[in-house]
Design an enzyme around this catalytic site. Structure first.
Site, PDB file in Angstrom:
ATOM      1  N   ARG A  60     -45.468  17.572  20.806  1.00  0.00           N
ATOM      2  CA  ARG A  60     -44.277  16.878  21.303  1.00  0.00           C
ATOM      3  C   ARG A  60     -44.478  16.325  22.720  1.00  0.00           C
ATOM      4  O   ARG A  60     -44.044  15.219  23.030  1.00  0.00           O
ATOM      5  CB  ARG A  60     -43.077  17.831  21.260  1.00  0.00           C
ATOM      6  CG  ARG A  60     -41.750  17.165  21.509  1.00  0.00           C
ATOM      7  CD  ARG A  60     -40.571  18.094  21.248  1.00  0.00           C
ATOM      8  NE  ARG A  60     -40.635  18.777  19.974  1.00  0.00           N
ATOM      9  CZ  ARG A  60     -40.298  18.243  18.797  1.00  0.00           C
ATOM     10  NH1 ARG A  60     -39.879  17.000  18.756  1.00  0.00           N
ATOM     11  NH2 ARG A  60     -40.384  18.948  17.690  1.00  0.00           N
ATOM     12  N   LEU A  88     -37.505  14.272  22.136  1.00  0.00           N
ATOM     13  CA  LEU A  88     -38.537  14.068  23.153  1.00  0.00           C
ATOM     14  C   LEU A  88     -38.527  15.199  24.171  1.00  0.00           C
ATOM     15  O   LEU A  88     -37.566  15.944  24.279  1.00  0.00           O
ATOM     16  CB  LEU A  88     -38.349  12.712  23.814  1.00  0.00           C
ATOM     17  CG  LEU A  88     -38.472  11.518  22.852  1.00  0.00           C
ATOM     18  CD1 LEU A  88     -38.090  10.220  23.547  1.00  0.00           C
ATOM     19  CD2 LEU A  88     -39.865  11.435  22.259  1.00  0.00           C
ATOM     20  N   ASN A 102     -27.494   8.614  24.436  1.00  0.00           N
ATOM     21  CA  ASN A 102     -27.519   8.954  23.018  1.00  0.00           C
ATOM     22  C   ASN A 102     -26.097   8.885  22.488  1.00  0.00           C
ATOM     23  O   ASN A 102     -25.132   9.017  23.244  1.00  0.00           O
ATOM     24  CB  ASN A 102     -28.097  10.359  22.812  1.00  0.00           C
ATOM     25  CG  ASN A 102     -28.399  10.656  21.356  1.00  0.00           C
ATOM     26  OD1 ASN A 102     -28.735   9.763  20.582  1.00  0.00           O
ATOM     27  ND2 ASN A 102     -28.276  11.905  20.979  1.00  0.00           N
ATOM     28  N   THR A 103     -25.993   8.691  21.199  1.00  0.00           N
ATOM     29  CA  THR A 103     -24.710   8.719  20.529  1.00  0.00           C
ATOM     30  C   THR A 103     -24.774   9.791  19.463  1.00  0.00           C
ATOM     31  O   THR A 103     -25.827  10.026  18.872  1.00  0.00           O
ATOM     32  CB  THR A 103     -24.355   7.339  19.945  1.00  0.00           C
ATOM     33  OG1 THR A 103     -23.083   7.422  19.316  1.00  0.00           O
ATOM     34  CG2 THR A 103     -25.383   6.847  18.972  1.00  0.00           C
ATOM     35  N   HIS A 104     -23.653  10.469  19.257  1.00  0.00           N
ATOM     36  CA  HIS A 104     -23.635  11.607  18.338  1.00  0.00           C
ATOM     37  C   HIS A 104     -22.344  11.580  17.535  1.00  0.00           C
ATOM     38  O   HIS A 104     -21.271  11.345  18.093  1.00  0.00           O
ATOM     39  CB  HIS A 104     -23.746  12.910  19.135  1.00  0.00           C
ATOM     40  CG  HIS A 104     -23.796  14.116  18.270  1.00  0.00           C
ATOM     41  ND1 HIS A 104     -24.912  14.462  17.546  1.00  0.00           N
ATOM     42  CD2 HIS A 104     -22.855  15.045  17.978  1.00  0.00           C
ATOM     43  CE1 HIS A 104     -24.661  15.568  16.867  1.00  0.00           C
ATOM     44  NE2 HIS A 104     -23.411  15.937  17.101  1.00  0.00           N
ATOM     45  N   ASP A 140     -28.033  17.243  22.425  1.00  0.00           N
ATOM     46  CA  ASP A 140     -26.591  16.986  22.385  1.00  0.00           C
ATOM     47  C   ASP A 140     -25.811  17.772  23.432  1.00  0.00           C
ATOM     48  O   ASP A 140     -24.662  18.173  23.198  1.00  0.00           O
ATOM     49  CB  ASP A 140     -26.029  17.257  20.980  1.00  0.00           C
ATOM     50  CG  ASP A 140     -26.646  16.342  19.936  1.00  0.00           C
ATOM     51  OD1 ASP A 140     -27.005  15.208  20.283  1.00  0.00           O
ATOM     52  OD2 ASP A 140     -26.778  16.775  18.778  1.00  0.00           O
TER      53      ASP A 140
END
Length: 187
Positions: A60, A88, A102-104, A140
């Site tokens: 990673r 990441l 980011n969207t969640h 998140d």
């Protein structure tokens, strides 16, 4: 502000972002996917930094360095994840900390992770929604920038609820990214 969009799937969020006129300088994908065609259809530069392993041998940190190097080479200033399927690691935070969005599909902090819509249905909530947040190393969990609620209907399935969330999510994400670009910084 030079914007990169990271995608792995169908490219529906990318398509909405491009149609809205957001100034996307680069699309980066981690696997062959429909988002590549979406980028091509909009005339956007698209690069594949292929994730070759999904097993325990996946490095990673090295993969994140490759992604980060590509973003820096393109002089990217703001990163928007749009269904990017690889979590990441530290190198991207070192280079872009506080500038990765980011969207969640939930009202975070409720229902983080990959199965947010299923989790909301299983829990029996009457309202869920979507969140735009700053991405951090913890999945998140970054600072929340915007949220919008979506009612859960009695006959909802994961698919029907997720589609309604995605409709709201696209608009909320685009408005949030545009506001950040207009003011020149995230927080």
């Amino acid at each position: 502000m030079r914007l990169a969009v990271l995608a792995s799937g169908s490219g529906t969020i990318l398509d909405a972002m491009a149609r809205s006129g957001l100034p996307i300088s680069l699309v980066l994908v981690d696997r062959t996917c429909k988002a590549e065609k979406v980028a091509a259809d909009h005339g956007l530069a698209c690069e594949l930094v292929e994730r070759t392993s999904f097993g325990s041998d996946f490095d990673r940190v090295d993969y994140t360095r490759q992604v980060t190097d590509r973003l820096q080479t393109a002089e990217i200033e703001l990163v928007a994840m749009a269904g990017f399927g690889t979590v990441l690691d530290q190198p991207i935070q070192d280079a872009y900390g506080g500038r990765i969005l980011n969207t969640h599909p939930s009202l975070l902090p409720a229902f983080p992770g990959w199965h947010a819509v299923q989790d909301a249905i299983d829990y029996g909530v009457k309202v869920t929604g979507c969140t735009v947040h700053v991405a951090t190393l913890e999945v998140d969990a970054g600072p929340i920038l915007a949220q919008q609620a979506v009612a859960v209907e009695p006959d909802d399935t994961v698919d029907t609820l997720h589609e309604r969330i995605k409709t709201v999510e696209r608009d909320l994400y685009i408005r949030t990214v545009r506001e950040i670009i207009d003011r020149g910084y995230v927080l």
